[in-house]
Motif scaffolding. Structure first.
Motif, short mmCIF file in Angstrom:
data_model
loop_
_atom_site.label_atom_id
_atom_site.label_comp_id
_atom_site.label_asym_id
_atom_site.label_seq_id
_atom_site.Cartn_x
_atom_site.Cartn_y
_atom_site.Cartn_z
N PHE A 73 0.81 -1.20 0.11
CA PHE A 73 -0.19 -0.08 -0.08
C PHE A 73 0.92 1.17 0.11
O PHE A 73 1.55 1.56 0.85
N LYS A 74 0.77 2.07 -1.06
CA LYS A 74 1.70 3.05 -1.27
C LYS A 74 0.90 4.42 -1.28
O LYS A 74 1.62 5.45 -1.25
N THR A 75 -0.30 4.33 -1.49
CA THR A 75 -0.97 5.50 -1.85
C THR A 75 -2.06 5.94 -0.69
O THR A 75 -2.35 4.81 0.15
N LEU A 135 -3.53 -1.77 12.31
CA LEU A 135 -3.95 -0.50 11.93
C LEU A 135 -2.60 0.41 11.72
O LEU A 135 -2.43 1.04 10.91
N PRO A 136 -2.15 0.49 13.15
CA PRO A 136 -0.75 1.53 13.01
C PRO A 136 0.39 0.53 12.19
O PRO A 136 0.94 1.80 11.79
N GLY A 137 0.50 -0.40 11.91
CA GLY A 137 1.46 -0.94 11.13
C GLY A 137 1.35 -0.48 9.74
O GLY A 137 2.35 -0.65 8.88
N ILE A 138 0.10 -0.18 9.25
CA ILE A 138 0.03 0.13 7.93
C ILE A 138 0.97 1.59 7.51
O ILE A 138 1.42 1.51 6.41
N VAL A 168 -4.91 9.40 6.83
CA VAL A 168 -4.87 7.84 7.31
C VAL A 168 -4.73 7.70 8.74
O VAL A 168 -5.10 7.13 9.74
N GLN A 169 -3.79 8.68 9.26
CA GLN A 169 -3.25 8.65 10.96
C GLN A 169 -4.80 9.22 11.63
O GLN A 169 -4.81 8.53 12.48
N GLN A 189 -1.07 4.85 21.88
CA GLN A 189 0.14 5.38 22.58
C GLN A 189 1.03 5.23 21.31
O GLN A 189 2.05 6.11 21.24
N LEU A 190 1.44 4.20 20.71
CA LEU A 190 2.33 3.95 19.84
C LEU A 190 2.40 4.91 18.57
O LEU A 190 3.22 5.43 18.23
N LEU A 191 0.94 5.05 18.31
CA LEU A 191 0.66 5.77 16.89
C LEU A 191 1.05 7.29 17.31
O LEU A 191 1.67 7.89 16.70
#
Length: 1243
Positions: A542-544, A608-611, A624-625, A675-677
């Motif tokens: 996923f690049k866009t 989710l955050p890994g995207i 996205v964030q 928290q990580l995000l």
């Protein structure tokens, strides 16, 4: 009879090829010279001498005739044998022009028809047809001509039905038919090609005669072996194929609409296909090739009515005949008319919905299962079925934006056209009955066929239908296959995954559909179970921003829409109204019936955050964030009091929750991922700010979003807050808003970065308060006090009188801040520690000495006591010695603050003294101090090292004048030497090593130069490091694993290297202090003690090369221990160490001999003062020579070098005076004549 026929057929083909080779390009229009009897001799009979002579005479006559006519002829092999009359049929020589020679047919073309080269076969076929057409034209339709001894009559007597053909054509037809049954090289292909072009070019070859001739020449008898019968059957197949491709049947129908040959031809092929399974598919392909060329009228009146076809179709479903189904579908497609001849193969009337109905597919399943016989190739029936199943050959590409909008809605509200619904219904029925019901759970071959068919389907499938193919059973079967490594089926599964990835390509919509389908049916554990990275690799593409947004929305729907889950309890949807139960920990952690659903939700939360990790342009993915942040906040922090949907008019957005209550573990995961995000967003914002980019403040957006949801009446927090926690949350919100305003006012300065760091720490702390009740409220209030004092604000949120009193009576700001940060470190999350790092980065320049001591006390703590003290007590006694080397008491810390680090006898302390020292240290401080570091874990200690590194970095201009460097060094050295450090965390050990090396030992600014450093402190540190450098390596008795022993050895070498580097650093401090000669003598005394330990026993393992390096860098140390070395080298217990000591002595002597001027005079005086000790040492050495030859040689070389150096100083005579007679005699005995010459060196 059968044996004769067999030999005749097999030998005729091989002999004809041999004759073709031996008589290459010999024409067939010559008169035969043999008799009638000889002409009937079989070709395998050996020619007689008379025949051989006649053949030579014939060749001679023919050459003379060709020379007279000046015609070109091919060269003839002189060694060729004469051809039997059966192999040399004559050609009609009648010609319209009397003087020209008749056309000839050269049989050498048959040889070229069997070669591997395709071009050569084509050329040979063209040449053969050209020559035979010319011969046939000359023949002129004459049926009988008497030439010579009756060669034509011989051919006519065969009664093959080719009466109108010339003998050469008849011979060629018969030979070509026999040749297609040969398996030599490419004979079958080449002879079939020749037969095709010959039958198509010469219409005198009647079709009926041809069909009869094929059966007669390639007859299968009961006496044939398996391979012989197979060759004959395949020969028939190739002969019929040649007839179909020649176009004669089409021409025959065009001339006569009632011709019987088409029916007969199809009937023969059906009969041939019924004989063997391997003949079915090629026979049907021949029929279909004819079908494609025939018009529809001929199909209806000839092909369908062929004899045996109806019975073949009728029995197809029972015996499992995929080729019959394939033929029926293709014929039905061509004529577009229903017929009862198809039997049960096709529905009547025909339609795609009827063809793919459950009942009809069940009846066809037997046919389709039997299509595995042609593996690894996929049977032709499957592409035909797939084209009917999915009529659109090129699927329309779905726009990402439109797909994103459509995927937000439920499937029930989705309006699709009837054709799409019919395709989806047919596909679902096909996958359920054929793929899953018939193939997937059958044999290995059928499993492979199932995956091959699915690959063909997925190539034409749109993204919306991918979940139909990738169903639960398919994914479960795929996981079972891939989990069994090193199997044939695993390769099949991996190949399917590769094809699936290729089908997805760069289409984000398809990629989302594939990922969701795979993870949905594997509960998010596909990669884990199969031990592959397929899902991870798909996610990394996923690049866009639209693609990422589409994926995020699908993951959200997968989390919320529990009807997608496999094992979903239908009665759980009514429990969301009871908020008290939602906030109950007991209910959340209790066992649930939808455990698999929780596993899937867990994967959604983690993914989710890994995207954003897969895209390096995170600062461009702010939308996205925000979506990910809102989802994690809604699902982790809040719950709906009424129903499962809430609409926020302020945000103009609708929020949804699952029907069943989210477990406490999932809520905790959402908060941790949130928290990580936020921590990653802070790093990206800092990078964007450094690059002068406009930062997107995700933290500020989160706080506004959090406040908005808190103000919605129908939304409540996932758990009820106590008064202290609720107050802390409100104060943190207010202070974050204030800091946000301060940050905007400071623009992009360092103050703005400091404000941002504090803001993100407050946000992380707010989430920690919600995550861990009653644990962080006190730390939150202390941090708020620090923020108040930092900015001296007047419009701070309301506080109680106790808070005001605390603010007034608080100590220094940095002491409070350090104490607060220390209290936050234990059991904190990684994002919280990252936020603390950022805050400390901007405040470490103002750290106080008291704050530094608090941090050092954390490093001083024992890291890990032994789990099994009885089993490893012997090892730990040795390890505790390392701890004692740098055991720092509280009194030492106080002295360090005034300029000196106290000394302690680390050599006699044991592990109990270390514990007592720590207990004493804890007693000297308040309980609040103890709470700040008693619960510190290894990661927290790692953070302490990071803080110390920041101190050295920010205060490097001041560190050279502060004695605290020694204090920091002592504590870090003690932690590094502690063996438990490496056991607990290798990363922590490496971090401490890095700070010691880069910031203290090898850093120029970290060397204290002030007069506050006391000599006793340096002397104590030097002694401890020398002891550490001398410590031998002892194998751990409790460690039986060789890798642990190797790791222990590496660590021992590293600690020894650290001790040696520390010694040079301490000596550098000594040089900087400019101590007097008497004070330096105390340092020399420490080295003398080390050398004494080295000479007296084997426990000291200090390296002689290291001592040489010390003497080279600090010559005054070598001069100080020179006399001591001379006294002790002769009495050393070990010969090896005695010789090593001689190297040190000689190194010092050589350094004295290289001086000049006043220095040389001083060196000479120094040598003369030590002549007595030197002569005594030489006497001891030569009178007690080592046992090994190499060491005796080293002693002799030492004595020789001493005399040479004494000669340079002109003190040889003084040395001889000090040597006793017995010593000189011993020297002369050891050195011989060399001793006499050495005495004469001095002039």
């Amino acid at each position: 009879m059968g044996s004769t026929t067999k030999n005749k057929r097999n030998n005729s083909v091989s002999d004809e090829h041999e004759q073709t080779k031996d008589s290459h390009d010999k024409p067939l229009n010559k008169k035969p010279k043999t008799t009638t009897d000889s002409s009937t001799t079989p070709s395998s009979t050996k020619p007689t001498m008379e025949t051989h002579k006649k053949g030579k005479a014939f060749d001679k006559k023919r050459r003379s005739e060709k020379l007279k006519s000046k015609s070109k002829s091919e060269p003839i092999d002189l060694d060729s044998e004469p051809i039997a009359s059966d192999s040399k049929p004559a050609t009609d020589s009648t010609s319209g022009s009397g003087g020209d020679s008749p056309p000839e047919f050269h049989i050498g073309v048959f040889k070229d028809l069997a070669v591997v080269d395709e071009l050569a076969r084509l050329t040979a076929a063209k040449q053969m047809v050209t020559e035979l057409k010319a011969v046939q034209n000359v023949y002129g339709g004459v049926q009988e001509m008497e030439i010579g001894d009756g060669g034509f009559k011989l051919e006519a007597e065969k009664n093959d039905g080719l009466d109108e053909c010339s003998p050469s054509v008849r011979y060629a037809v018969r030979r070509l038919i026999r040749g297609v049954s040969s398996s030599r090289e490419c004979a079958r292909q080449g002879f079939a090609l020749g037969l095709t072009v010959l039958v198509g070019a010469i219409d005198k070859i009647r079709i009926g005669s041809f069909l009869k001739l094929v059966v007669d020449l390639l007859e299968v008898t009961s006496s044939m072996k398996g391979q012989e019968a197979k060759d004959c059957l395949l020969g028939r197949l190739f002969a019929y194929g040649a007839l179909a491709r020649s176009g004669r049947l089409i021409h025959e129908w065009s001339m006569d609409k009632n011709t019987p040959y088409i029916k007969e031809f199809v009937g023969i092929l059906i009969s041939l296909a019924s004989k063997k399974r391997y003949l079915q598919e090629p026979a049907v392909s021949i029929i279909l090739e004819l079908v494609e060329k025939l018009p529809v009228e001929a199909l209806a009146s000839h092909v369908i009515e062929a004899p045996g076809l109806d019975k073949w179709f009728e029995s197809a479903t029972e015996v499992g005949n995929p080729d019959a189904l394939f033929l029926a579908l293709k014929v039905r497609e061509k004529i577009s008319a229903d017929s009862s001849i198809y039997g049960k193969l096709l529905p009547n009337p025909f339609s795609s919905s009827q063809l793919f109905s459950a009942d009809h597919l069940t009846s066809l399943s037997n046919c389709l299962k039997e299509s595995t016989f042609c593996q690894p190739r996929v049977h032709s029936i499957w592409p035909v079925l797939i084209n009917i199943l999915i009529p659109n050959t090129v699927p329309q590409l779905e726009d990402v934006a439109s797909a994103s909008n459509s995927l937000k809605k439920h499937k029930k509200s989705r309006k699709t056209c009837s054709s799409d619904e019919e395709i989806a219904k047919n596909l679902e029925s096909f996958c359920e009955i054929i793929i899953e019901g018939s193939l997937l759970f059958s044999s290995h071959d059928r499993k492979r066929l199932a995956f091959d068919v699915m690959s063909l389907i997925l190539q034409k499938l749109s993204a919306s239908l991918i979940p139909v193919v990738l169903s639960n059973k398919v994914i479960q079967c795929l996981m079972d296959i891939l989990s069994n490594k090193n199997t044939w089926l695993e390769k099949v599964g991996l190949h399917f995954l590769k094809q699936l990835t290729d089908c997805v390509g760069d289409d984000d919509v398809k990629r989302v559909a594939v990922i969701v389908a795979i993870q949905k049916h594997s509960n998010g554990k596909f990669d884990c179970i199969t031990r592959t990275k397929h899902v991870k690799n798909l996610m990394s593409r996923f690049k866009t921003e639209p693609g990422c947004m589409l994926f995020v929305q699908n993951l959200m729907n997968l989390f919320v829409d529990e009807d997608n889950s496999l094992e979903e309890p239908s009665d759980q949807s009514q429990t969301t109204d009871e908020n008290s139960e939602i906030g109950s920990i007991e209910d959340k952690d209790s066992p649930r019936t939808n455990g698999n659903s929780d596993l899937l939700k867990r994967w959604v939360i983690e993914s989710l955050p890994g995207i954003l990790k897969f895209d390096e342009r995170d600062h461009k993915m702010f939308q996205v964030q925000k979506e990910i942040m809102k989802f994690l906040a809604v699902q982790g922090l809040f719950t709906a009091s009424l129903g499962t949907e809430v609409t926020s008019f302020e945000l103009d957005e609708k929020f949804r929750w699952p029907k069943s209550p989210t477990s406490n573990a999932l809520c905790k995961m959402c908060i941790e991922q949130l928290q990580l995000l936020l921590a990653n967003a802070h790093k990206v914002e800092s990078l964007a700010n450094a690059n002068s980019l406009e930062p997107n403040d995700l933290g500020s957006y989160f706080m506004k979003f959090f406040s908005t949801l808190c103000n919605i009446p129908s939304v409540s927090l996932f758990r009820s807050l106590e008064d202290e926690d609720e107050k802390a949350v409100k104060n943190l919100q207010a202070m974050e808003a204030k800091l946000s305003r301060e940050e905007r006012s400071h623009d992009c300065s360092d103050d703005a970065n400091r404000d941002r760091a504090l803001r993100y720490l407050l946000i992380q702390l707010l989430l920690q308060v919600l995550l861990c009740p009653r644990e962080y409220s006190e730390a939150a209030s202390e941090l708020i006090i620090c923020c108040k004092k930092t900015f001296s604000t007047s419009d701070i949120p309301e506080s109680s009188g106790e808070d005001d009193t605390e603010v007034g009576d608080a100590p220094e700001l940095m002491d409070v801040l350090v104490d607060t940060l220390l209290s936050l470190l234990p059991q904190s999350s990684a994002p919280m520690r990252s936020a603390i790092d950022q805050v400390f980065k901007y405040f470490c320049n103002d750290i106080t000495d008291d704050g530094l001591m608090r941090m050092l006390r954390v490093i001083k703590k024992n890291l890990k006591p032994a789990r099994h003290p009885d089993a490893a007590s012997a090892d730990e006694d040795d390890d505790d010695e390392d701890d004692d080397l740098f055991n720092i008491e509280d009194e030492e810390i106080d002295q360090a603050e005034t300029g000196e680090t106290g000394d302690s006898d680390g050599q006699t302390d044991d592990s109990e003294s270390v514990v007592e020292a720590e207990e004493t240290d804890q007693d000297h401080h308040e309980d609040s101090d103890d709470d700040s570091d008693s619960g510190m874990d290894d990661d927290a200690m790692f953070r302490m090292d990071t803080y110390l590194a920041q101190i050295f970095k920010e205060k490097k201009n001041q560190a050279g004048s502060k004695p605290q460097v020694l204090t920091v060094y002592s504590h870090l050295a003690r932690a590094f030497v502690n063996p438990h450090t490496a056991e607990v965390s290798e990363q922590l050990s490496q971090r401490i090593w890095g700070i010691l090396q880069k910031k203290i030992l090898k850093g120029k600014v970290a060397c204290p130069k002030g007069d506050e450093i006391q000599l006793s402190t340096l002397e104590s540190l030097l002694e401890r490091n020398l002891k550490l450098a001398s410590k031998p390596f002892k194998k751990q008795k409790s460690a039986t694993n060789p890798s642990k022993q190797e790791s222990a050895l590496k660590r021992h070498k590293k600690v020894t290297s650290f001790a040696e580097t520390s010694i040079f650093w301490i000596l550098r401090i000594v040089d900087a202090r400019n101590f007097t000669e008497s004070e330096r003598q105390r340092i020399v005394h420490v080295f003398q003690k080390t050398v004494a330990d080295y000479l007296d026993g084997k426990k000291s393992q200090i390296k002689a090369e290291f001592l040489k390096d010390v003497i080279q860098r600090r010559p005054w140390i070598g001069h100080g221990i020179f006399g001591f070395l001379l006294e002790r080298c002769g009495s050393a217990k070990s010969d090896f160490r005695r010789v090593e000591t001689l190297d040190l002595v000689m190194y010092i002597l050589k350094s004295l001999a290289t001086s000049g001027g006043d220095v040389q005079k001083a060196s000479k005086k120094f040598v003369k003062n030590h002549l007595d000790k030197l002569s005594h040492a030489m006497k001891e050495l030569v009178t007690n020579m080592p046992s090994k030859q190499a060491r005796r040689a080293a002693v002799r070389q030492f004595c020789v070098e001493v005399f040479k150096i004494m000669a340079k100083h002109n003190v040889t005579k003084y040395l001889l005076k000090t040597l006793a007679p017995d010593a000189q005699a011993a020297l002369e005995a050891q050195l011989g004549e060399k001793f006499v010459s050495l005495k004469k060196l001095e002039k």
